[in-house]
Enzyme design. Sequence first.
Site, PDB file in Angstrom:
ATOM      1  N   ARG A 106     -32.329   7.032 -69.262  1.00  0.00           N
ATOM      2  CA  ARG A 106     -33.444   7.812 -69.806  1.00  0.00           C
ATOM      3  C   ARG A 106     -34.412   8.211 -68.687  1.00  0.00           C
ATOM      4  NH1 ARG A 106     -39.019   8.247 -70.199  1.00  0.00           N
ATOM      5  NH2 ARG A 106     -39.131   5.960 -70.101  1.00  0.00           N
ATOM      6  N   ASP A 107     -35.171   7.248 -68.165  1.00  0.00           N
ATOM      7  CA  ASP A 107     -36.217   7.592 -67.204  1.00  0.00           C
ATOM      8  C   ASP A 107     -35.611   8.122 -65.909  1.00  0.00           C
ATOM      9  OD1 ASP A 107     -38.829   7.904 -66.500  1.00  0.00           O
ATOM     10  OD2 ASP A 107     -39.232   5.803 -66.054  1.00  0.00           O
ATOM     11  N   HIS A 141     -43.008  -2.074 -66.027  1.00  0.00           N
ATOM     12  CA  HIS A 141     -42.247  -0.863 -65.733  1.00  0.00           C
ATOM     13  C   HIS A 141     -42.849  -0.227 -64.471  1.00  0.00           C
ATOM     14  CE1 HIS A 141     -40.085   2.939 -66.840  1.00  0.00           C
ATOM     15  NE2 HIS A 141     -41.091   3.471 -66.163  1.00  0.00           N
ATOM     16  N   HIS A 148     -42.524   2.041 -60.603  1.00  0.00           N
ATOM     17  CA  HIS A 148     -41.862   3.088 -59.819  1.00  0.00           C
ATOM     18  C   HIS A 148     -42.055   2.744 -58.349  1.00  0.00           C
ATOM     19  CE1 HIS A 148     -40.846   6.300 -62.842  1.00  0.00           C
ATOM     20  NE2 HIS A 148     -41.566   5.477 -63.580  1.00  0.00           N
ATOM     21  N   CYS A 166     -38.795  12.576 -58.681  1.00  0.00           N
ATOM     22  CA  CYS A 166     -39.971  12.467 -57.857  1.00  0.00           C
ATOM     23  C   CYS A 166     -41.187  12.860 -58.670  1.00  0.00           C
ATOM     24  CB  CYS A 166     -39.833  13.378 -56.653  1.00  0.00           C
ATOM     25  SG  CYS A 166     -39.159  14.985 -57.089  1.00  0.00           S
ATOM     26  N   ASN A 203     -37.749   5.275 -60.239  1.00  0.00           N
ATOM     27  CA  ASN A 203     -37.886   3.896 -60.687  1.00  0.00           C
ATOM     28  C   ASN A 203     -37.446   2.941 -59.573  1.00  0.00           C
ATOM     29  OD1 ASN A 203     -37.065   5.494 -63.475  1.00  0.00           O
ATOM     30  ND2 ASN A 203     -38.593   3.908 -63.752  1.00  0.00           N
TER      31      ASN A 203
END
Lengths: 317, 317
Positions: free
Chosen positions: A14-15, A209, A211, A242, A251
Site C-alpha cells: 500500500r504505502d 509508522h 519514513h 519520495c 518507508n
Amino acid sequence: MTESEVEIVEVGPRDGLQNIARFIPTDVKIDLIRRIADAGFTRMEFGSFVSPKAIPQMQDMEAVMAGLPPMPNVAGMTLVPNAKGAHRALAAGVKNLIFVLSVSEAHNQSNVRRSTDASIADLKAMLEEIDPLNELTIRVGLATCFHCPFDGVTDEDKVLATLEKIIPLREGMEYAISDTTGMATPAHVKSLTKRCIDTFGGSARFCFHGHDTAGFGIANILAAMDGGIRSFDTSVAGLGGCPFAPGATGNIPSEDVVYLFQRLGVTTGIDLEKLLDAGTMILAESGVPMASHVRAIPRARLFADLLGIPPSQAVAA
Amino acid sequence: MTESEVEIVEVGPRDGLQNIARFIPTDVKIDLIRRIADAGFTRMEFGSFVSPKAIPQMQDMEAVMAGLPPMPNVAGMTLVPNAKGAHRALAAGVKNLIFVLSVSEAHNQSNVRRSTDASIADLKAMLEEIDPLNELTIRVGLATCFHCPFDGVTDEDKVLATLEKIIPLREGMEYAISDTTGMATPAHVKSLTKRCIDTFGGSARFCFHGHDTAGFGIANILAAMDGGIRSFDTSVAGLGGCPFAPGATGNIPSEDVVYLFQRLGVTTGIDLEKLLDAGTMILAESGVPMASHVRAIPRARLFADLLGIPPSQAVAA
C-alpha cells in the site's frame, strides 16, 4: 509481546506501491502479497480503496483481493479514505480497515479539505455506519505526529489531545503514530511514543509508522522501541517513493529492520531470505532504486553474521 | 565537551576518496579540504601517505599538502601505514598522524601480513623513532572493533585487551573505535564504547568511526553518544565506496549527522549549508552516487526545520 519479540507490519503493497509511477499489474501485486505472507508477516497492508483518479496505482483493489489465495494467518489491512471506500473494502471481504487523519490542521486540510475535528467526526459516523456491532479491526493512522510538511515540528500535546478525542470513539482500536515526512528525530520519537503509551496504553494499542527521509529510520525504530512500542511499519525494499524530492526515500526498509532485530536477538518471525526474494521481485517490476542497505550486502555474509559463522567460511561455502 | 556539544571529524578526503576509482585532481582535493575547513570542521583527515601502488588516489599527497592555504584552526590528520609514510608526512609538515591496526588477527594479517601484536610492536618502534619527544598528535585507528569481514563479530574483551597493550605506549593518544565493516549493531556500539570509556577514559581519548553498510550509521552514532563518545568520524556526502558490494555505502554521511545533531540541539560548530556545497562539488567531481539522505531534502525545507520556521513559509520564500 515481550522485550525480545516485536511485530513488523509490511506496508509495501500500500504505502510503498502507491508512490510508484509505473502501474504494477494485478498479478504482480498478488505475487508480492503472497511472498510477503510466505516470509512470515502476519499483518500487512494489502492496499487502499481510494479513488482511482487520486491514486491510479490502487485502481485494481477488487481484483487483487479476489485473486489472493487463502491466507488464514495473515491480517490484511486496507486503507479507506471514507464510507464509500469502506463499503468497497467490506464488499471485497476485508475485515481490517485503516482510517487516516492528520494531527496537523494544515496537512489534514491539504489532504481532505476539512479540519482534524471534522475528520474525527467523519470517523465516528463511519464507524457507526459500517460497523455498528464492532466486528471489524480498526487502525487509525495518525499522520504528522512529529512533523508536518507545512507547519514543521508538531507539538506533542497536540498529538495527545487528538488521541484523547479519538480513543473514546471505540474500544480496542490501534493507533499508528506516524512520522509522515520522515523528519522526526529519534529523541522526539522516543518521547512521544512513551507519552502515548504512558497516557493511553491501558485503552489503546500503538505502533510506529516511520519514513527514512532524513536517514533516521533505523534510529527512530529503536527510539520507538525505547518508548515502549513493539509493532513497527516497514516496507519491502524501502519502497515508498519520495515525499519531497527525487532521491528522498520512502518507508523504512523491511529487510534492514528484520536484519537489525535478528542481529539484536529480537524475534520477528520473518524469514529474511524470502523477504529479500520478495524485494528482488518487486524492485525488478517497479523499476525503482532500492533503498535497503542490507540488500547490498552479499547474502552469504549476511546470513553468516546471523548464524554466528565466520563470514570467510560462509562466503567460501 | 558537554552533553550538548560534539566534535564531528571529517574523513572524506581520506577514507572517502581512497575508495573512489576516478582519480580526483590535486586542485579538487585542495578545494574540498578548503571547503570543509570553511564549513567549520576543526579536525579532518587530509589523506594518507601510503604506497601509490596500493592506493593510487593518494599519490599526490605531497602536492596536496603543499597547495593547502594556511588553516590555523584545523588539525589535519594523515594516515601513515609505516615509518616510511610517517617520514613523508612529517616532511610535508603534518603534525597529526593516524596509525591503523586491527583488533581482529585475520583482518590485520590480511591488511599488513602480520599479527596484531606485531603491529603494536611496529607502532611502539615507530613512535620512538619519529617522535622521541612526544611532540606529535597521534590517533590509533582501531579497526574491526565490532565486526571483521573474515571472523564476524569481534569479542569486546579482545578490544579491551588490545587497548591495554597500546595505551601504555604513550600518553594522550586518541583511539578511533572503528566499525570497519559497518555491520555493528547499535547495542554493540553502546556497550563497547561505554566499556572503553569506563575502563580507560582516564588515560585515553576515544572517538567512534562508523560506516553505514547495514543502514545503522545514524543509530550507531547515537549509540556511541549513549556510550559516552563525543567525537565522531563522518564523510561528506557519505563518500567511502563499498566495502563489500556495489550499492553498499561507505562512511556515515556528514550532512546527515550534522543535521541530526542540529535538530537535537547539540552544537557541532558546522555550517550545514557550506557542507552541502562541499558535497555537491565533490559528488560532481567524483561521479559517485550520493549516500546522504539529507542532501535529497530541499534546502529551504531543511533550514526551515532547523530555524523553527514553518516549512511552507520557507519554501514559499
